[in-house]
Design a protein around this motif. Structure first.
Motif, PDB file in Angstrom:
ATOM      1  N   ASN A 185       0.820  -1.209   0.000  1.00 19.04           N
ATOM      2  CA  ASN A 185       0.000   0.000   0.000  1.00 19.04           C
ATOM      3  C   ASN A 185       0.858   1.265   0.000  1.00 19.04           C
ATOM      4  OD1 ASN A 185      -2.584   1.187  -0.090  1.00 19.04           O
ATOM      5  ND2 ASN A 185      -2.556   1.574   2.117  1.00 19.04           N
ATOM      6  N   LYS A 186       1.948   1.214  -0.766  1.00 16.69           N
ATOM      7  CA  LYS A 186       2.810   2.381  -0.928  1.00 16.69           C
ATOM      8  C   LYS A 186       2.457   3.059  -2.246  1.00 16.69           C
ATOM      9  CE  LYS A 186       6.653   0.528   1.807  1.00 16.69           C
ATOM     10  NZ  LYS A 186       8.111   0.219   1.832  1.00 16.69           N
ATOM     11  N   THR A 187       2.163   4.326  -2.187  1.00 13.14           N
ATOM     12  CA  THR A 187       1.617   5.030  -3.343  1.00 13.14           C
ATOM     13  C   THR A 187       2.684   5.844  -4.056  1.00 13.14           C
ATOM     14  OG1 THR A 187      -0.505   5.191  -2.212  1.00 13.14           O
ATOM     15  CG2 THR A 187      -0.182   6.592  -4.133  1.00 13.14           C
ATOM     16  N   ALA A 188       3.035   5.398  -5.236  1.00 15.54           N
ATOM     17  CA  ALA A 188       3.929   6.142  -6.120  1.00 15.54           C
ATOM     18  C   ALA A 188       3.414   5.964  -7.547  1.00 15.54           C
ATOM     19  CB  ALA A 188       5.364   5.638  -6.004  1.00 15.54           C
ATOM     20  N   THR A 189       3.450   7.022  -8.321  1.00 16.01           N
ATOM     21  CA  THR A 189       2.998   6.945  -9.707  1.00 16.01           C
ATOM     22  C   THR A 189       4.170   6.549 -10.592  1.00 16.01           C
ATOM     23  OG1 THR A 189       1.401   8.709  -9.277  1.00 16.01           O
ATOM     24  CG2 THR A 189       1.868   8.187 -11.571  1.00 16.01           C
ATOM     25  N   PRO A 190       4.042   5.448 -11.367  1.00 18.25           N
ATOM     26  CA  PRO A 190       5.154   4.982 -12.204  1.00 18.25           C
ATOM     27  C   PRO A 190       5.144   5.614 -13.592  1.00 18.25           C
ATOM     28  CG  PRO A 190       3.406   3.347 -12.227  1.00 18.25           C
ATOM     29  CD  PRO A 190       2.920   4.480 -11.353  1.00 18.25           C
ATOM     30  N   TYR A 191       6.329   5.915 -14.084  1.00 17.82           N
ATOM     31  CA  TYR A 191       6.523   6.440 -15.433  1.00 17.82           C
ATOM     32  C   TYR A 191       7.800   5.813 -16.005  1.00 17.82           C
ATOM     33  CZ  TYR A 191       3.571  10.346 -13.749  1.00 17.82           C
ATOM     34  OH  TYR A 191       2.574  11.117 -13.211  1.00 17.82           O
ATOM     35  N   ASP A 233      14.337   3.488 -17.145  1.00 22.04           N
ATOM     36  CA  ASP A 233      13.355   2.415 -17.281  1.00 22.04           C
ATOM     37  C   ASP A 233      12.130   2.659 -16.414  1.00 22.04           C
ATOM     38  OD1 ASP A 233      14.968   0.973 -19.059  1.00 22.04           O
ATOM     39  OD2 ASP A 233      16.095   0.084 -17.403  1.00 22.04           O
ATOM     40  N   LEU A 234      12.341   3.280 -15.260  1.00 23.30           N
ATOM     41  CA  LEU A 234      11.235   3.508 -14.340  1.00 23.30           C
ATOM     42  C   LEU A 234      11.494   4.780 -13.538  1.00 23.30           C
ATOM     43  CD1 LEU A 234       8.580   2.318 -13.134  1.00 23.30           C
ATOM     44  CD2 LEU A 234      10.012   1.115 -11.462  1.00 23.30           C
ATOM     45  N   VAL A 235      10.492   5.624 -13.473  1.00 24.98           N
ATOM     46  CA  VAL A 235      10.513   6.795 -12.603  1.00 24.98           C
ATOM     47  C   VAL A 235       9.355   6.639 -11.625  1.00 24.98           C
ATOM     48  CG1 VAL A 235      10.294   9.303 -12.439  1.00 24.98           C
ATOM     49  CG2 VAL A 235      11.480   8.278 -14.403  1.00 24.98           C
ATOM     50  N   LEU A 236       9.645   6.661 -10.341  1.00 28.41           N
ATOM     51  CA  LEU A 236       8.606   6.599  -9.322  1.00 28.41           C
ATOM     52  C   LEU A 236       8.428   7.997  -8.734  1.00 28.41           C
ATOM     53  CD1 LEU A 236       9.487   3.282  -7.438  1.00 28.41           C
ATOM     54  CD2 LEU A 236       7.702   3.651  -9.154  1.00 28.41           C
ATOM     55  N   ASP A 237       7.239   8.539  -8.940  1.00 29.24           N
ATOM     56  CA  ASP A 237       6.928   9.874  -8.441  1.00 29.24           C
ATOM     57  C   ASP A 237       6.112   9.729  -7.158  1.00 29.24           C
ATOM     58  OD1 ASP A 237       6.106  12.461  -7.956  1.00 29.24           O
ATOM     59  OD2 ASP A 237       5.787  12.924 -10.067  1.00 29.24           O
ATOM     60  N   TRP A 238       6.712  10.136  -6.042  1.00 29.89           N
ATOM     61  CA  TRP A 238       6.072  10.025  -4.735  1.00 29.89           C
ATOM     62  C   TRP A 238       5.338  11.308  -4.345  1.00 29.89           C
ATOM     63  CZ3 TRP A 238       6.216   5.318  -2.303  1.00 29.89           C
ATOM     64  CH2 TRP A 238       7.146   4.395  -2.784  1.00 29.89           C
ATOM     65  N   GLY A 239       5.287  12.263  -5.236  1.00 24.28           N
ATOM     66  CA  GLY A 239       4.654  13.532  -4.925  1.00 24.28           C
ATOM     67  C   GLY A 239       5.637  14.542  -4.374  1.00 24.28           C
ATOM     68  N   VAL A 240       6.376  14.149  -3.345  1.00 23.19           N
ATOM     69  CA  VAL A 240       7.352  15.058  -2.741  1.00 23.19           C
ATOM     70  C   VAL A 240       8.762  14.803  -3.265  1.00 23.19           C
ATOM     71  CG1 VAL A 240       6.013  15.385  -0.648  1.00 23.19           C
ATOM     72  CG2 VAL A 240       7.620  13.479  -0.775  1.00 23.19           C
ATOM     73  N   GLU A 241       8.968  13.663  -3.908  1.00 24.20           N
ATOM     74  CA  GLU A 241      10.270  13.352  -4.481  1.00 24.20           C
ATOM     75  C   GLU A 241      10.109  12.350  -5.609  1.00 24.20           C
ATOM     76  OE1 GLU A 241      13.004  11.373  -1.904  1.00 24.20           O
ATOM     77  OE2 GLU A 241      11.481  10.137  -0.961  1.00 24.20           O
ATOM     78  N   ARG A 242      11.169  12.189  -6.406  1.00 26.98           N
ATOM     79  CA  ARG A 242      11.164  11.239  -7.511  1.00 26.98           C
ATOM     80  C   ARG A 242      12.364  10.320  -7.416  1.00 26.98           C
ATOM     81  NH1 ARG A 242       9.064  15.763  -9.457  1.00 26.98           N
ATOM     82  NH2 ARG A 242      11.079  16.738  -9.834  1.00 26.98           N
ATOM     83  N   TRP A 243      12.163   9.054  -7.787  1.00 29.78           N
ATOM     84  CA  TRP A 243      13.237   8.075  -7.836  1.00 29.78           C
ATOM     85  C   TRP A 243      13.479   7.688  -9.291  1.00 29.78           C
ATOM     86  CZ3 TRP A 243      11.926   4.009  -3.458  1.00 29.78           C
ATOM     87  CH2 TRP A 243      11.904   4.682  -2.225  1.00 29.78           C
ATOM     88  N   ALA A 244      14.732   7.713  -9.702  1.00 27.97           N
ATOM     89  CA  ALA A 244      15.125   7.320 -11.056  1.00 27.97           C
ATOM     90  C   ALA A 244      15.728   5.917 -11.009  1.00 27.97           C
ATOM     91  CB  ALA A 244      16.134   8.318 -11.614  1.00 27.97           C
ATOM     92  N   ILE A 245      15.175   5.005 -11.802  1.00 26.30           N
ATOM     93  CA  ILE A 245      15.568   3.591 -11.723  1.00 26.30           C
ATOM     94  C   ILE A 245      15.983   3.087 -13.098  1.00 26.30           C
ATOM     95  CG2 ILE A 245      14.798   1.266 -11.126  1.00 26.30           C
ATOM     96  CD1 ILE A 245      12.728   2.622  -9.252  1.00 26.30           C
ATOM     97  N   GLU A 246      17.155   2.490 -13.159  1.00 23.72           N
ATOM     98  CA  GLU A 246      17.620   1.793 -14.358  1.00 23.72           C
ATOM     99  C   GLU A 246      17.764   0.312 -14.030  1.00 23.72           C
ATOM    100  OE1 GLU A 246      19.096   2.224 -17.937  1.00 23.72           O
ATOM    101  OE2 GLU A 246      17.159   3.140 -17.499  1.00 23.72           O
TER     102      GLU A 246
END
Length: 380
Positions: free
Chosen positions: A294-300, A311-324
């Motif tokens: 139940n962790k809410t992040a919008t994937p792009y 490959d994946l960007v997780l937008d948590w609203g207050v921060e973003r994670w860049a994933i390769e």
């Protein structure tokens, strides 16, 4: 019996709401999990179950047992009746558990009649964070459907092919898919061949002899049946042209491999699309764990026209994670430097390189780690 990772979230929501809806593809384990919770069980696809539920409605409503209604989208008229029963004793939680395999039709019925009275849980096939007894590579090859190789490896890929045949010839048409079984199977094979690539509906439509709007309508339906993952592009305010079409993934890697006629790991490693298969597998594992916890992040995803991508960007609203995501066990400095450069473009606060490295390393903003360790961290 495999302990499913969704069970705690389902129990938590049952304690908070009168009804909980479990959404997910056919054969992913929804029914087994629900029956493990105990209670009255009604399968709306079984002859006589609808009549039995009608006859036993008042008894079930008055009792303390959980009432489980499987494939609830088959009886949409039931939602208004549920609303009346729930509202008659609104303070009682944990009364109804509804299961469904078609997201749009079930959510529409629930939203119209049970708004504010129900919580949703999306259940996926088995993940690396659940005790399947399989190695990471086995789960990648077979996919996560319990009967598709996880419990008996000899069933892959025969089970997947039978599953797809049942979906295209029976289930999807019954749920409202207007394409013929042959057309649906061809579309799925074409989407498998374009797995992890930006969607070109016009190109696919030309190959199938249909217009791009029809292709998009079919894709939307298959996404609602939990067969496809539509990953939207991330728009960053940078001085580069960006790819703005969504990427399409076959959600389950076992179904992808069956559609591409893969028999074993040797065949898989010989494919030019090996990297896209691995990428899609890890993306789906990541999003499954986030949903499970139940962790809410919008994937792009992110890609510029000159080839810079994530490959994946997780937008948590207050921060973003860049994933390769890389298949390598020996990531290079150039790969790490490129990740940091693209992460800067999207303003990412965390940069994660997922690869098959044994020992993780990094700093406050960078993590280079193994997918299994990454998923364990996400699930904690």
């Amino acid at each position: 019996m495999i302990q499913r990772g969704h069970i705690l979230e389902i129990k938590r929501k049952l304690s908070q709401f009168p009804a909980v809806v479990i959404l997910g593809p056919r054969q992913c384990g929804k029914t087994t999990l629900a029956q493990d919770l105990g209670g009255r069980y009604y399968d709306m696809e079984t002859e006589g179950s609808s009549a039995r539920l009608d006859a036993e409605w008042n008894e079930a409503a008055a009792g303390e047992e959980l009432t489980i209604i499987d494939e609830a989208q088959e009886v949409p008229e039931i939602f208004k009746r549920l609303r009346g029963t729930i509202d008659a004793d609104r303070k009682r939680n944990g009364r109804y558990l509804l299961l469904g395999s078609v997201s749009p039709s079930l959510i529409s019925g629930v939203s119209e009649s049970l708004a504010g009275r129900v919580a949703f849980v999306e259940m996926s096939p088995l993940s690396l964070c659940e005790p399947t007894g399989q190695t990471m590579d086995s789960l990648w090859l077979y996919g996560g459907y319990p009967d598709g190789g996880v419990l008996d490896p000899s069933l892959f890929p025969a089970w997947q092919n039978s599953y797809l045949t049942a979906l295209t010839t029976s289930d999807l048409p019954k749920w409202g898919m207007t394409a013929s079984a042959q057309m649906t199977r061809r579309l799925l094979q074409m989407l498998a061949a374009h797995h992890g690539q930006p969607l070109n509906a016009s190109q696919i439509g030309q190959a199938l002899g249909i217009d791009h709007k029809t292709v998009q309508r079919y894709i939307d339906f298959l996404e609602g049946a939990f067969l496809l993952r539509n990953l939207p592009p991330y728009y960053a305010n940078i001085k580069k042209r960006l790819v703005k079409r969504p990427r399409i993934y076959i959600r389950d890697s076992g179904l992808l491999h069956a559609l591409m006629r893969i028999q074993d790991m040797d065949m898989l490693y010989g494919q030019p699309w090996l990297g896209q298969s691995w990428e899609g597998f890890i993306i789906e594992q990541t999003l499954t764990v986030l949903s499970m916890k139940n962790k809410t992040a919008t994937p792009y995803y992110f890609r510029s026209s000159d080839g810079y991508e994530l490959d994946l960007v997780l937008d948590w609203g207050v921060e973003r994670w860049a994933i390769e995501i890389k298949l390598t066990s020996n990531p290079s400095k150039q790969e790490i430097d490129r990740l940091n450069k693209v992460a800067d473009m999207v303003g990412a606060t965390q940069r994660i390189l997922l690869c098959r490295i044994e020992e993780a390393f990094g700093n406050e903003t960078l993590t280079v780690t193994h997918p299994e360790k990454w998923l364990q961290q996400l699930s904690s």
